[in-house]
Design an enzyme around this catalytic site. Structure first.
Site, mmCIF file in Angstrom:
data_model
loop_
_atom_site.group_PDB
_atom_site.id
_atom_site.type_symbol
_atom_site.label_atom_id
_atom_site.label_comp_id
_atom_site.label_asym_id
_atom_site.label_seq_id
_atom_site.Cartn_x
_atom_site.Cartn_y
_atom_site.Cartn_z
ATOM 1 N N ASP A 160 0.317 -1.408 0.048
ATOM 2 C CA ASP A 160 -0.424 0.037 -0.197
ATOM 3 C C ASP A 160 1.035 1.063 0.364
ATOM 4 O OD1 ASP A 160 -1.800 2.058 0.981
ATOM 5 O OD2 ASP A 160 -3.386 0.751 1.260
ATOM 6 N N ASP A 173 -19.947 -3.083 -8.067
ATOM 7 C CA ASP A 173 -20.979 -3.486 -8.426
ATOM 8 C C ASP A 173 -21.143 -2.132 -9.658
ATOM 9 O OD1 ASP A 173 -22.101 -1.501 -7.436
ATOM 10 O OD2 ASP A 173 -23.952 -2.620 -6.438
ATOM 11 N N LYS A 186 -12.622 0.743 -13.205
ATOM 12 C CA LYS A 186 -13.016 -0.519 -12.551
ATOM 13 C C LYS A 186 -12.800 -1.519 -13.361
ATOM 14 C CE LYS A 186 -12.997 -1.541 -8.296
ATOM 15 N NZ LYS A 186 -10.981 -1.972 -8.469
ATOM 16 N N GLU A 199 -8.053 3.764 -6.366
ATOM 17 C CA GLU A 199 -9.086 5.301 -6.247
ATOM 18 C C GLU A 199 -10.235 4.322 -6.481
ATOM 19 O OE1 GLU A 199 -8.079 7.695 -4.944
ATOM 20 O OE2 GLU A 199 -5.523 7.153 -5.158
ATOM 21 N N PRO A 206 -24.792 16.259 3.368
ATOM 22 C CA PRO A 206 -24.976 16.516 2.257
ATOM 23 C C PRO A 206 -25.937 15.499 1.723
ATOM 24 C CG PRO A 206 -22.566 16.291 2.485
ATOM 25 C CD PRO A 206 -23.684 16.406 4.260
ATOM 26 N N SER A 266 -16.465 3.708 -12.653
ATOM 27 C CA SER A 266 -17.071 2.973 -12.574
ATOM 28 C C SER A 266 -16.260 2.517 -14.031
ATOM 29 C CB SER A 266 -18.140 2.679 -12.228
ATOM 30 O OG SER A 266 -18.803 3.868 -13.594
ATOM 31 N N ALA A 267 -15.620 3.401 -15.279
ATOM 32 C CA ALA A 267 -15.523 2.514 -16.427
ATOM 33 C C ALA A 267 -13.513 2.106 -15.920
ATOM 34 C CB ALA A 267 -15.093 3.896 -17.345
HETATM 35 P P1 NAD Z 1 -10.067 2.812 -0.339
HETATM 36 O O1 NAD Z 1 -10.437 3.778 -1.294
HETATM 37 O O2 NAD Z 1 -10.860 2.864 1.160
HETATM 38 O O3 NAD Z 1 -8.518 2.350 0.183
HETATM 39 C C1 NAD Z 1 -8.027 1.588 -1.016
HETATM 40 C C2 NAD Z 1 -6.571 2.000 -0.536
HETATM 41 O O4 NAD Z 1 -5.716 1.913 -1.915
HETATM 42 C C3 NAD Z 1 -5.567 2.729 0.377
HETATM 43 O O5 NAD Z 1 -4.917 2.548 1.095
HETATM 44 C C4 NAD Z 1 -4.668 3.889 -0.862
HETATM 45 O O6 NAD Z 1 -3.854 4.042 -0.565
HETATM 46 C C5 NAD Z 1 -4.472 2.354 -1.835
HETATM 47 N N1 NAD Z 1 -3.868 2.538 -2.637
HETATM 48 C C6 NAD Z 1 -4.100 3.377 -4.209
HETATM 49 N N2 NAD Z 1 -4.152 3.436 -4.563
HETATM 50 C C7 NAD Z 1 -2.447 2.374 -4.364
HETATM 51 C C8 NAD Z 1 -1.472 2.395 -5.135
HETATM 52 N N3 NAD Z 1 -1.241 2.638 -6.750
HETATM 53 N N4 NAD Z 1 -0.612 1.681 -5.273
HETATM 54 C C9 NAD Z 1 -0.732 1.078 -3.594
HETATM 55 N N5 NAD Z 1 -1.939 1.105 -3.613
HETATM 56 C C10 NAD Z 1 -2.757 2.131 -3.712
HETATM 57 O O7 NAD Z 1 -10.946 1.492 -1.090
HETATM 58 P P2 NAD Z 1 -12.090 1.208 -0.164
HETATM 59 O O8 NAD Z 1 -13.391 1.621 0.405
HETATM 60 O O9 NAD Z 1 -11.250 0.135 0.764
HETATM 61 O O10 NAD Z 1 -12.041 -0.423 -0.869
HETATM 62 C C11 NAD Z 1 -11.018 -1.184 -1.240
HETATM 63 C C12 NAD Z 1 -11.115 -1.992 -3.536
HETATM 64 O O11 NAD Z 1 -12.612 -2.158 -3.004
HETATM 65 C C13 NAD Z 1 -11.210 -1.408 -4.084
HETATM 66 O O12 NAD Z 1 -10.653 -1.848 -4.672
HETATM 67 C C14 NAD Z 1 -12.752 -0.885 -4.593
HETATM 68 O O13 NAD Z 1 -12.799 -0.386 -5.791
HETATM 69 C C15 NAD Z 1 -13.322 -2.181 -4.126
HETATM 70 N N6 NAD Z 1 -14.736 -1.348 -3.721
HETATM 71 C C16 NAD Z 1 -15.070 -1.171 -2.498
HETATM 72 C C17 NAD Z 1 -16.543 -0.873 -2.337
HETATM 73 C C18 NAD Z 1 -17.291 0.066 -1.272
HETATM 74 O O14 NAD Z 1 -18.193 0.366 -1.190
HETATM 75 N N7 NAD Z 1 -15.796 0.437 -0.288
HETATM 76 C C19 NAD Z 1 -17.404 -1.498 -2.402
HETATM 77 C C20 NAD Z 1 -16.802 -2.768 -4.108
HETATM 78 C C21 NAD Z 1 -15.863 -2.746 -4.135
HETATM 79 O O1 DAU Z 2 -20.975 -0.007 -5.413
HETATM 80 C C1 DAU Z 2 -20.003 -0.042 -5.228
HETATM 81 C C2 DAU Z 2 -18.967 1.676 -4.866
HETATM 82 O O2 DAU Z 2 -19.806 2.327 -3.297
HETATM 83 C C3 DAU Z 2 -17.862 1.343 -4.838
HETATM 84 O O3 DAU Z 2 -17.505 0.497 -5.854
HETATM 85 C C4 DAU Z 2 -17.055 2.312 -4.311
HETATM 86 O O4 DAU Z 2 -15.566 2.880 -3.589
HETATM 87 C C5 DAU Z 2 -17.399 3.541 -3.050
HETATM 88 O O5 DAU Z 2 -17.348 4.684 -2.897
HETATM 89 C C6 DAU Z 2 -19.344 3.259 -3.794
HETATM 90 O O6 DAU Z 2 -19.531 4.247 -3.832
HETATM 91 P P1 DAU Z 2 -21.061 5.998 -4.025
HETATM 92 O O7 DAU Z 2 -20.566 6.187 -5.252
HETATM 93 O O8 DAU Z 2 -22.278 4.464 -4.363
HETATM 94 O O9 DAU Z 2 -20.454 6.015 -2.492
HETATM 95 P P2 DAU Z 2 -20.896 6.878 -1.739
HETATM 96 O O10 DAU Z 2 -20.829 7.019 -0.461
HETATM 97 O O11 DAU Z 2 -20.064 8.066 -2.909
HETATM 98 O O12 DAU Z 2 -22.062 7.842 -2.241
HETATM 99 C C7 DAU Z 2 -23.132 7.078 -1.818
HETATM 100 C C8 DAU Z 2 -24.527 7.527 -2.380
HETATM 101 O O13 DAU Z 2 -24.950 8.624 -1.236
HETATM 102 C C9 DAU Z 2 -24.535 7.920 -3.600
HETATM 103 O O14 DAU Z 2 -25.921 7.539 -4.179
HETATM 104 C C10 DAU Z 2 -24.504 9.174 -3.286
HETATM 105 C C11 DAU Z 2 -24.750 9.941 -2.157
HETATM 106 N N1 DAU Z 2 -23.934 10.919 -1.047
HETATM 107 C C12 DAU Z 2 -23.424 10.860 -0.908
HETATM 108 C C13 DAU Z 2 -22.409 11.850 -0.345
HETATM 109 C C14 DAU Z 2 -21.050 11.370 0.107
HETATM 110 C C15 DAU Z 2 -24.947 11.663 -0.924
HETATM 111 O O15 DAU Z 2 -25.708 12.118 -1.259
HETATM 112 N N2 DAU Z 2 -24.539 12.509 -0.382
HETATM 113 C C16 DAU Z 2 -23.078 12.913 -0.666
HETATM 114 O O16 DAU Z 2 -22.526 13.539 0.960
#
Ligand code: NAD
Ligand code: DAU
Length: 370
Positions: free
Chosen positions: A31, A136, A165, A85, A216, A162-163
């Site tokens: 990381d 998803d 990913k 990211e 928000p 998403s593009a």
């Molecule tokens: P996050 O943003 O919290 O963590 C990402 C981690 O990756 C960080 O620790 C960062 O330092 C590291 N990182 C980023 N760029 C890097 C690089 N170039 N080299 C090495 N490390 C790097 O993300 P998350 O929410 O924990 O998501 C993890 C994975 O799961 C991602 O691939 C995301 O697309 C996927 N995912 C997330 C969700 C969600 O709801 N958060 C849902 C489905 C899938």
């Molecule tokens: O579906 C899986 C994805 O879920 C992951 O792949 C992404 O990494 C993760 O960030 C998440 O994406 P979303 O865009 O769905 O999550 P986020 O928490 O940013 O937003 C959730 C919903 O809430 C979305 O419809 C946008 C809305 N939102 C978000 C924020 C930050 C608000 O209405 N207000 C806010 O301030």
């Protein structure tokens, strides 16, 4: 041992903690520690006297020489790839980093893994796994009456995140079909739980509510997400790594569809019960703001394949998961404070005497993209 990329982020850290609680197999966390990487998330392991089972390497997954050297030195039996990211709003403001890490970084990992895998003996090569953690969001946006996403839903990503990913998923698939690399892909719905960076809806709402700031809501607040407690995502990944069929995709979801308004009202009601305000209710802080461009309307996951073929089931429902999450944020105010004041970026320096520079974290959290 296994490699985990992005293990200092939200899901990666939960996965490493889950892994360490289940078995003694060592983990090397690759990381680079972007703003989203917080080494403090794994403080309980680094403070542990049995710390030899966990190590962190501050490395960029795009750095071919560094990643190849780690494969050669540690000879992992598997790699679980979380590093990315991950924030949609940031991808709208600055897509380049998403292309670099999510596409080029995954490509580099695949190249390094392939070169390493080709050099393994037959038994080790057959046992090796590259598990790619995806989302998803690659499937696009659903209407209110559409069937949930399945593993065969056509890809239709709508944001730079998403593009990027989707592109990484295609590369992973190609390395299986072209080179035979033993890959697995999981596509998961929205996670929530401990250690989530407070730029995402649930931790942003909890922490802003406690600070008396606006909560928000983008657009009309009726966008739907399918919420999954992060611990259940971790158990799914461990199961797919253990029992999944190479080349296959597994969708992971909580079957907890909620509108954003429902989520925020549930959080406010939970906070009203656990930490009542002197006057008024947390929901009074709700503020409607400009919508996210290209905002996907609805996500919903059909996780039948994972349930029926591998026997996975989530332990938390939405109500129990939200309760656990709110309590975690209330009980871990120093963690929240370190993230909000940027000092978490220095934790690694104190711990390892190297790396990590404070950047614009505070501005990022206060300057909402809308
Ligand atoms: P996050 O943003 O919290 O963590 C990402 C981690 O990756 C960080 O620790 C960062 O330092 C590291 N990182 C980023 N760029 C890097 C690089 N170039 N080299 C090495 N490390 C790097 O993300 P998350 O929410 O924990 O998501 C993890 C994975 O799961 C991602 O691939 C995301 O697309 C996927 N995912 C997330 C969700 C969600 O709801 N958060 C849902 C489905 C899938
Ligand atoms: O579906 C899986 C994805 O879920 C992951 O792949 C992404 O990494 C993760 O960030 C998440 O994406 P979303 O865009 O769905 O999550 P986020 O928490 O940013 O937003 C959730 C919903 O809430 C979305 O419809 C946008 C809305 N939102 C978000 C924020 C930050 C608000 O209405 N207000 C806010 O301030």
């Amino acid at each position: 041992m296994i490699f985990v990329t992005g293990g200092a982020g939200f899901i990666g850290a939960n996965f490493i903690l889950h892994w360490a609680a289940q078995c003694d197999e060592p983990v090397l966390n690759l990381d680079v520690l972007t703003y989203a990487g917080n080494a403090e998330n794994l403080a309980s392991l680094t403070a542990d006297s049995n710390a030899s089972a966990y190590r962190h390497e501050q490395v960029d997954i795009c750095d071919e020489a560094a990643v190849a050297a780690l494969f050669a030195e540690h000879r992992p039996r598997a790699i679980v790839h979380f590093a990315a990211e991950s924030h949609v709003d940031r991808s709208i403001l600055g897509p380049a980093e998403f292309v670099r890490t999510n596409i080029n970084g995954t490509f580099n990992l695949l190249q390094c893994a392939l070169a390493y895998w080709k050099g393994l003996g037959a038994e080790e090569a057959a046992a090796f796994r590259f598990l790619h953690v995806s989302t998803d969001e690659v499937y696009g946006s659903l209407g209110p009456d559409d069937a949930p996403f399945s593993e065969t839903t056509p890809y239709a990503p709508n944001s730079p995140y998403s593009a990027s990913k989707a592109a990484s998923d295609h590369l992973v698939r190609a390395y299986f079909h072209t080179y035979g690399l033993p890959v697995l892909t999981t596509n998961c719905s929205n996670n929530y739980g401990p250690f989530q960076f407070p730029e995402k809806l649930i931790p942003l709402t909890i922490t802003n509510a406690l600070e008396g700031k606006p909560l928000p809501i983008y657009g009309d607040g009726r966008n739907v997400r399918d919420w999954l407690f992060v611990g259940d995502h971790c158990s799914a990944i461990a199961l797919v790594l253990d029992k999944g069929t190479c080349g296959e995709v597994y969708n992971v979801g909580g079957e907890n569809e909620r509108t954003n308004l429902e989520v925020v009202h549930t959080l406010c009601a939970t906070l009203d019960a656990l930490r009542p305000k002197p006057s008024g209710r947390y929901a009074d802080q709700i503020a409607y703001v400009k919508d996210r461009p290209g905002h996907d309307r609805r996500y919903s996951i059909d996780a039948t394949k994972l349930r029926e073929r591998l026997g996975w089931s989530p332990l938390e429902n939405f109500e129990t998961g939200i309760d656990r999450t709110v309590r975690w944020y209330l009980d871990n105010q120093p963690w929240v404070a370190h993230v909000k004041d940027g000092s978490y970026r220095h934790w690694i320096e104190h711990q390892y005497a190297g790396g990590g520079t404070a950047t614009d974290t505070v501005d990022v959290l206060e300057g909402h993209p809308t």
